[in-house]
Design an enzyme around this catalytic site. Structure first.
Site, PDB file in Angstrom:
ATOM      1  N   GLU A 292     -36.597  62.236  -0.275  1.00 58.42           N
ATOM      2  CA  GLU A 292     -37.748  63.119  -0.479  1.00 58.42           C
ATOM      3  C   GLU A 292     -37.913  63.608  -1.923  1.00 58.42           C
ATOM      4  O   GLU A 292     -37.757  64.803  -2.200  1.00 58.42           O
ATOM      5  CB  GLU A 292     -37.652  64.322   0.458  1.00 58.42           C
ATOM      6  CG  GLU A 292     -37.606  63.958   1.927  1.00 58.42           C
ATOM      7  CD  GLU A 292     -37.732  65.169   2.857  1.00 58.42           C
ATOM      8  OE1 GLU A 292     -37.647  66.309   2.381  1.00 58.42           O
ATOM      9  OE2 GLU A 292     -37.928  64.952   4.070  1.00 58.42           O
TER      10      GLU A 292
ATOM     11  N   ARG B 252     -26.833  58.511   9.508  1.00 59.99           N
ATOM     12  CA  ARG B 252     -27.308  58.653   8.130  1.00 59.99           C
ATOM     13  C   ARG B 252     -26.725  59.927   7.532  1.00 59.99           C
ATOM     14  O   ARG B 252     -26.949  61.012   8.067  1.00 59.99           O
ATOM     15  CB  ARG B 252     -28.837  58.708   8.110  1.00 59.99           C
ATOM     16  CG  ARG B 252     -29.437  59.057   6.768  1.00 59.99           C
ATOM     17  CD  ARG B 252     -30.972  59.001   6.758  1.00 59.99           C
ATOM     18  NE  ARG B 252     -31.460  59.366   5.434  1.00 59.99           N
ATOM     19  CZ  ARG B 252     -32.163  60.468   5.155  1.00 59.99           C
ATOM     20  NH1 ARG B 252     -32.518  61.302   6.118  1.00 59.99           N
ATOM     21  NH2 ARG B 252     -32.530  60.736   3.926  1.00 59.99           N
TER      22      ARG B 252
HETATM   23  C1  FCB Z   1     -36.300  67.564   5.310  1.00 61.05           C
HETATM   24  C2  FCB Z   1     -34.964  67.433   4.631  1.00 61.05           C
HETATM   25  C3  FCB Z   1     -33.792  67.755   5.510  1.00 61.05           C
HETATM   26  C4  FCB Z   1     -34.076  68.903   6.432  1.00 61.05           C
HETATM   27  C5  FCB Z   1     -35.380  68.715   7.153  1.00 61.05           C
HETATM   28  C6  FCB Z   1     -35.720  69.799   8.130  1.00 61.05           C
HETATM   29  O1  FCB Z   1     -37.276  67.836   4.356  1.00 61.05           O
HETATM   30  O2  FCB Z   1     -34.791  66.125   4.141  1.00 61.05           O
HETATM   31  O3  FCB Z   1     -32.686  67.981   4.688  1.00 61.05           O
HETATM   32  O4  FCB Z   1     -34.048  70.086   5.733  1.00 61.05           O
HETATM   33  O5  FCB Z   1     -36.419  68.592   6.223  1.00 61.05           O
END
Ligand code: FCB
Length: 444
Positions: free
Chosen positions: A177, A88
């Site tokens: 996210e 990914r």
């Molecule tokens: C998530 C992010 C990723 C990375 C992890 C630890 O929130 O999607 O990019 O920073 O945390």
């Protein structure tokens, strides 16, 4: 589902999971690529943010990162050597469309095409995320995700990527996210663009969901054989006690982090309790927006790292609980609880993919080795928790470890190491940690 004796962390193997379950590793563009000023890439909000004093813990930025833009072939060999099914990665919008609107940059699209074909040649499925936080700076100058126009431009950009990569990509996630790229970025100010304004944050969150909704049909049109979905960061928010004020605080925290995104996507409505709590800061939701946002997904990507323990007078990690180098509680049961709750609360839940799970520890390399027993245990216990969710009937199709290699951990800079592979930044040398060796063995 698994009728045989329950595996232990040491006996755990991929054959304990259903046939066809996908195992992978994950990264994102700004965190690994570097080459920030090469081949026509435009500036992103993270370049701008990193240049502001005090924003990044170690004063660093992503201009070199893991130099993956130049080392991609060796990195693909590394990925293939782990024996994973899938990788990914995210596409950097400012590399593909430097201004965020207008002409595409051929060199940018070519890079992601090389990556895609390079993975296929190594028998690794490409899984693409269209937006992992590196917004073209010109779009931020026009208001970023709080400006509705950004959502429409995102759909155009997504269409261009899907038109080029098509069905060679197995799965497209529109966003990574959206809580982070709205609330954490526009209200808490910890991420780019570093604002502190709840009204703008909620406008950005809605703009992101709208962008997802507009991009999804574009992806489907250009890549009809691929899976299309979205990735959320989710975690149980449990009450610190059974005092009513703590219970209410935990419910609201759950609403802000989880339901604010899940409910529009899977029910076509914002959660009423949170909406009311937001008062005049609520977003401008136009006629038809929620119908678009609630269009069926092929998968829901879930990034799980920890839970929250919440009380009316603040939250925190329970005394004595084990934590990672981020200070995040290590709580594998939260993954089982989260997944069974999703299944119970959302009748329209699509198949789930765990698109990120992992932990930072203060790894050190000595004698060409990196011993990271805590990360091995983290992966094992979370995979066991995932088996429990499968046993409970949750339809989970894949698991991606975060991350392939140590990288630029946003506002924490290079100080936090999440990789299965250790990166020595001065030399860019990659060294398999024990966790990478364990994962490879587990997959064999
Ligand atoms: C998530 C992010 C990723 C990375 C992890 C630890 O929130 O999607 O990019 O920073 O945390």
């Amino acid at each position: 589902m698994t009728q045989t004796a329950r595996p232990t962390p040491d006996t755990l193997r991929r054959t304990d999971f259903p046939a066809g379950f996908t195992f992978g590793v994950a990264t994102s563009s700004y965190q690994i690529e570097g080459a920030a000023n090469e081949d026509g890439r435009g500036p992103s909000i993270w370049d701008t943010f990193c240049a502001q004093p005090g924003r990044i813990a170690d004063g660093s930025d992503g201009s070199v990162a893991c130099d993956h833009y130049h080392r991609w072939e060796a990195d693909l060999d590394l990925i293939a050597s782990l024996g994973v099914d899938a990788y990914r990665f995210s596409v950097a919008w400012p590399r593909v469309q430097p201004s965020g609107s207008g002409p595409m940059n051929a060199a940018g699209l070519d890079f992601y095409e090389r990556l895609t074909d390079g993975l296929l040649a190594r028998n690794v499925q490409p899984h693409v995320t269209l937006y992992h936080w590196d917004l073209p700076q010109p779009l931020q100058d026009a208001g970023g995700w709080a400006n509705r126009d950004t959502a429409y431009l995102f759909a155009e950009y997504g269409a261009a990527v899907a038109a080029r990569l098509g069905d060679r990509v197995r799965s497209y996630a529109t966003l990574n996210e959206p809580w982070c790229s709205s609330i954490l970025s526009y209200e808490i100010g910890h991420h780019a663009p570093g604002l502190r304004d709840r009204r703008l944050a909620l406008a950005a969150a809605h703009g992101l969901l709208l962008g997802h909704a507009l991009a999804l049909p574009e992806v489907r049109r250009h890549a009809p054989g691929a899976q299309a979905g979205i990735v959320l960061n989710l975690g149980p928010q449990v009450s610190a006690s059974d005092r009513p004020e703590d219970v209410a605080a935990a419910r609201l925290a759950d609403g802000r982090l989880n339901r604010w995104f899940l409910d529009p996507l899977l029910r076509g409505e914002y959660p009423r309790d949170v909406w009311e709590a937001c008062g005049p800061d609520v977003p401008d939701v136009r006629e038809g927006d929620l119908d678009l946002i609630a269009a069926p997904l092929d998968f829901l990507g879930v990034n799980y790292y920890s839970r929250g323990v919440v009380g009316a007078s603040g939250g925190g990690v329970p005394a004595g609980a084990p934590v990672t180098d981020m200070g995040w509680e290590i709580y594998p049961l939260g993954l089982t609880d989260l997944l069974t709750r999703l299944r119970a609360d959302y009748p329209k839940l699509p198949p789930v993919v765990i698109t990120e799970n992992g932990a930072a520890f203060a790894d050190e390399r000595s004698g060409g080795q990196v011993h990271d027993p805590q990360r091995v245990a983290y992966l094992q216990t979370h995979l066991m928790a995932l088996l429990d969710a499968l046993d409970a009937g949750v339809d989970v199709r894949g698991y991606f470890a975060w991350s392939l290699m140590d990288n630029f951990e946003w506002a924490f800079g290079y100080g936090k190491r999440f990789g299965l592979v250790y990166v020595d930044y001065p030399t860019q040398e990659r060294t398999l940690k024990d966790s990478a060796r364990w994962y490879r063995q587990f997959l064999r």
